[in-house]
Design an enzyme around this catalytic site. Structure first.
Site, PDB file in Angstrom:
ATOM      1  N   ARG B  94     -15.244   2.430   7.801  1.00 47.21           N
ATOM      2  CA  ARG B  94     -14.505   2.773   6.578  1.00 47.21           C
ATOM      3  C   ARG B  94     -14.482   1.584   5.634  1.00 47.21           C
ATOM      4  NH1 ARG B  94     -11.136   0.368   4.295  1.00 47.21           N
ATOM      5  NH2 ARG B  94      -9.729   0.214   6.056  1.00 47.21           N
ATOM      6  N   SER B 142      -3.682 -15.093   0.393  1.00 44.35           N
ATOM      7  CA  SER B 142      -2.629 -14.361  -0.308  1.00 44.35           C
ATOM      8  C   SER B 142      -2.403 -14.903  -1.718  1.00 44.35           C
ATOM      9  CB  SER B 142      -1.315 -14.439   0.483  1.00 44.35           C
ATOM     10  OG  SER B 142      -1.452 -13.746   1.707  1.00 44.35           O
ATOM     11  N   LEU B 243      -8.448  -4.184  -5.948  1.00 41.95           N
ATOM     12  CA  LEU B 243      -7.703  -4.121  -4.687  1.00 41.95           C
ATOM     13  C   LEU B 243      -6.819  -2.873  -4.648  1.00 41.95           C
ATOM     14  CD1 LEU B 243      -6.724  -7.859  -4.160  1.00 41.95           C
ATOM     15  CD2 LEU B 243      -8.537  -6.577  -3.041  1.00 41.95           C
ATOM     16  N   LEU B 342      -2.447   5.261  27.859  1.00 39.14           N
ATOM     17  CA  LEU B 342      -3.715   5.318  28.592  1.00 39.14           C
ATOM     18  C   LEU B 342      -3.718   4.408  29.823  1.00 39.14           C
ATOM     19  CD1 LEU B 342      -6.068   5.199  25.496  1.00 39.14           C
ATOM     20  CD2 LEU B 342      -5.925   7.115  27.067  1.00 39.14           C
ATOM     21  N   GLY B 343      -2.713   3.568  29.934  1.00 42.88           N
ATOM     22  CA  GLY B 343      -2.617   2.682  31.092  1.00 42.88           C
ATOM     23  C   GLY B 343      -3.837   1.780  31.185  1.00 42.88           C
ATOM     24  N   GLU B 367      -6.722  -7.087   2.348  1.00 43.34           N
ATOM     25  CA  GLU B 367      -6.307  -6.269   1.194  1.00 43.34           C
ATOM     26  C   GLU B 367      -4.802  -6.379   0.937  1.00 43.34           C
ATOM     27  OE1 GLU B 367      -8.208  -4.363  -0.764  1.00 43.34           O
ATOM     28  OE2 GLU B 367     -10.110  -4.573   0.293  1.00 43.34           O
ATOM     29  N   GLY B 368      -4.303  -7.599   1.033  1.00 40.92           N
ATOM     30  CA  GLY B 368      -2.869  -7.816   0.892  1.00 40.92           C
ATOM     31  C   GLY B 368      -2.247  -7.688   2.263  1.00 40.92           C
ATOM     32  N   HIS B 370       0.512  -7.435   5.287  1.00 39.50           N
ATOM     33  CA  HIS B 370       1.729  -6.625   5.434  1.00 39.50           C
ATOM     34  C   HIS B 370       2.908  -7.327   4.754  1.00 39.50           C
ATOM     35  CE1 HIS B 370       4.083  -3.558   7.587  1.00 39.50           C
ATOM     36  NE2 HIS B 370       4.993  -4.492   7.756  1.00 39.50           N
TER      37      HIS B 370
END
Lengths: 262, 388
Positions: B94, B142, B243, B342-343, B367-368, B370
């Site tokens: 993606r 940033s 962005l 899923l262990g 993309e920036g 969090h």
């Protein structure tokens, strides 16, 4: 070349079928175009592309939801769509369906009709060949290879038979039912999807087709579904314990005496 | 693997148009048939599935929300649904599509002149020209306005000096959109591969986005023609505009990755037997699954609302920030919870959750970050910028 593709809308094979009052509950069903019909659409598009001319029309019989299957065909590149209104038609009876479709094919006009070899819901594999008989045109079923000579109005189709292949020649117009292996269906491109709204879907009624509603009504159907029921739940497996030799002995005994398979 | 049939707890499909659903289904089918069967191998070997580029170009996925120049002209919701499905496959793949469309085609489309658009966009939409976007530097992430990369005018050319770091597609790109300071102002330049003084080196040893190329770009007295300046971008808002486009797509992508992990964990939980019953029957597993579907559902609605706003020209940067940060965070948490359900099986690449989890660590930051998005929201509601 004028190519008709008949598409049936069927439950997605992933759908968990629910039975209510002895019939399949269609409310919980996710509908898709019959996968075998996708080979038919793809083949029609390839023929048109190869010839550089022609028209591909996708037709479907049924309630308004079948327009989704028609739009899917249009998004792949078919030129026109036709919904044959299904009210009052015995949609589970291949002969009734073939009778309506034959009338629709006659109204549309055709050089070639393509459809999947069977629909994955009822698996009758009847409608295509019945349609051809009603139209009195040659048919080849379960086809994995197709070549046409439009100038000579002939074609040849390849079928897989036990341990080999056979090639059948036929005259056009003809009816072909398509099998997996014939081609690899394309994905709908964004351009194709965006073009759908510019294409038309005609709506034809039985009256438009000159079909007597009584002749294709459930009461006249040759095939009637008495009841649908889910398969019985699978019984729990049996776990054998002990030494390998004992287990093997017990397994053989069970296969012979209980399962009665050896 | 169980076929993916979408995640739709709240009948959100009813909020999409028929066309949007058809577009999503095409992307879903492509991802199911073409991307998922090969992605683990690429991720393991650290290779980008370049063979798929002509296929996604043919389908129209590159620059799909741009109008003309060989682009599909989709609305932003349909575009978002494609990003969702692609990231359900892999964040790295993606990322390729986002960089090509949102970070490279979009600035040429929005800031370029007609000659630049005609020269580059059709080839980029066809996947014949691959782009990369050079903003971040090793010491300026940033805080991009501190960038050191600079340009100076010399006759009918610009001369670029500096370097860019963490650049997706860098090593495979035919052209780079490079942001550099010209007389102290941030401006955008198109640098073509093979220009003397322009070189790239790929970054290896990544835990994350392994099926995507990440590189460093270096410019050493790199002389480019004056007509390669993007005329209509001046200042930091130039790259920030790009962005915003990419972050918007990521907001959908995060939900796609979350859906993949939820779906995998749910199917596993229903069939994995412990104490003679499926683990899905245990309350602590149900709590995890219920949390995942709850957050996915909210994230879907958030992405959809931002998409509708964007289509109306009303989406603000702080709207997109909230969708990006929330949905990537949801994706990351779902990947971790899915891995836990899923262990031991969850630590191998037989299952997807681990790959998504590692991928999303990058998406959480790029993309920036969090945190920066948190501060953008903080600024939007208080009027006070905490990061300045």
């Amino acid at each position: 070349m004028n190519i008709l593709v008949f598409v049936k809308q069927v439950p997605d094979t992933e759908t968990r079928i629910q039975i209510q009052n002895g019939a399949v509950d269609t409310a919980s069903v996710k509908w898709v175009a019959n996968p075998y019909d996708e080979f038919a659409i793809e083949e029609a598009l390839r023929i048109r592309e190869r010839l550089g001319a022609g028209k591909v029309t996708v037709l479907s019989l049924g309630p308004d939801r079948v327009k989704e299957a028609i739009k899917y065909g249009l998004s792949l590149g078919a030129d026109e769509g036709v919904q044959v209104k299904g009210e009052g038609v015995a949609l589970d009876d291949p002969l009734s369906v073939a009778t309506v479709l034959a009338a629709a094919a006659t109204k549309a006009g055709f050089d070639l009709i393509l459809a999947g070899k069977q629909a994955v819901d009822m698996d009758h594999a009847q409608t295509g060949v019945m349609l051809a008989e009603l139209l009195d045109v040659p048919h080849v079923s379960v086809v994995v290879g197709l070549e046409l000579d439009p100038a000579a109005k002939t074609g040849s189709a390849k079928r897989e038979v036990e341990g080999g292949a056979e090639t059948v020649t036929f005259d056009l117009p003809a009816m072909i039912t398509t099998q997996k292996g014939l081609n690899e269906p394309r994905y709908a491109s964004l351009k194709g999807i965006m073009a759908v709204k510019k294409k038309t879907i005609a709506e034809w009624t039985l009256a438009d087709l000159g079909v007597d509603p009584a002749s294709v009504a459930p009461a006249a159907a040759r095939l009637r579904t008495l009841e649908a029921s889910p398969p019985p739940p699978r019984p729990a497996g049996k776990l054998l314990e002990g030494e390998p030799a004992e287990i093997a002995k017990e397994l053989v005994r069970l296969l012979r005496e209980e399962a009665k398979v050896i | 693997m169980e076929k993916f049939d979408g995640v739709d707890y709240m009948e959100i499909d009813g909020l999409f148009s028929e066309e949007e659903i058809l577009i999503r289904d095409t992307a879903r089918k492509f991802v199911q048939d073409r991307l998922i069967p090969i992605i683990e191998k690429h991720s393991r070997e650290g290779t980008f599935p370049k063979d798929l580029v002509p296929e996604i170009a043919e389908l129209g996925f590159l620059g799909a929300n741009l109008e003309g120049y060989g682009c599909a002209g989709l609305n932003n919701v349909a575009y978002g649904l494609i990003m969702q499905e692609l990231e359900r496959g892999d964040s790295g793949f993606r990322s390729f599509v986002s960089v090509q469309g949102a970070l490279c085609m979009w600035p040429i489309y929005a800031y370029g002149n007609e000659e630049q658009k005609k020269k580059y966009l059709p080839g980029m939409a066809a996947g014949k020209l691959i782009g990369c976007f050079g903003l971040t530097e090793a010491d300026f992430g940033s805080n991009p306005s501190g960038m050191l990369t600079n340009a100076r005018k010399d006759g009918n050319s610009y001369i670029l000096n500096g370097s860019k770091m963490w650049i997706t597609n860098g090593g495979i790109a035919d052209l780079a959109i490079v942001w550099a300071k010209l007389d102290g102002r941030i401006r955008g330049f198109i640098v073509e591969k093979g220009t003397p003084g322009y070189s790239t080196s790929d970054i290896h040893g990544k835990f994350s986005l392994r099926a995507s190329v990440t590189s460093e770009l270096a410019f050493q007295d790199c002389r480019i023609p004056a007509e390669n300046l993007l005329p209509n971008a001046d200042g930091l808002k130039g790259p920030l505009g790009c962005l915003n486009q990419a972050r918007y797509g990521i907001a959908w992508g995060g939900i796609g990755a979350a859906m993949a992990c939820y779906h995998e964990a749910l199917e596993y939980a229903k069939t994995r037997i412990q104490f003679d019953r499926p683990i899905a029957s245990f309350q602590m597993v149900q709590e995890k699954l219920a949390w995942m579907i709850r957050e996915i559902t909210k994230g879907q609605l958030l992405a959809l609302q931002v998409g509708r706003l964007k289509d109306q020209g009303k989406a603000k940067a702080h709207h997109i920030s909230m969708a990006k940060m929330n949905n990537v965070d949801v994706g990351l948490q779902c990947a971790r919870l899915g891995r836990a359900i899923l262990g031991a099986n969850g630590i191998t690449d037989e299952y997807q959750c681990g790959r998504h989890m590692c991928n999303l660590e990058s998406v959480y930051t790029y993309e920036g970050t969090h945190d920066i998005h948190t501060l953008i929201i903080g600024e939007a509601i208080t009027g006070i910028a905490a990061y300045k």
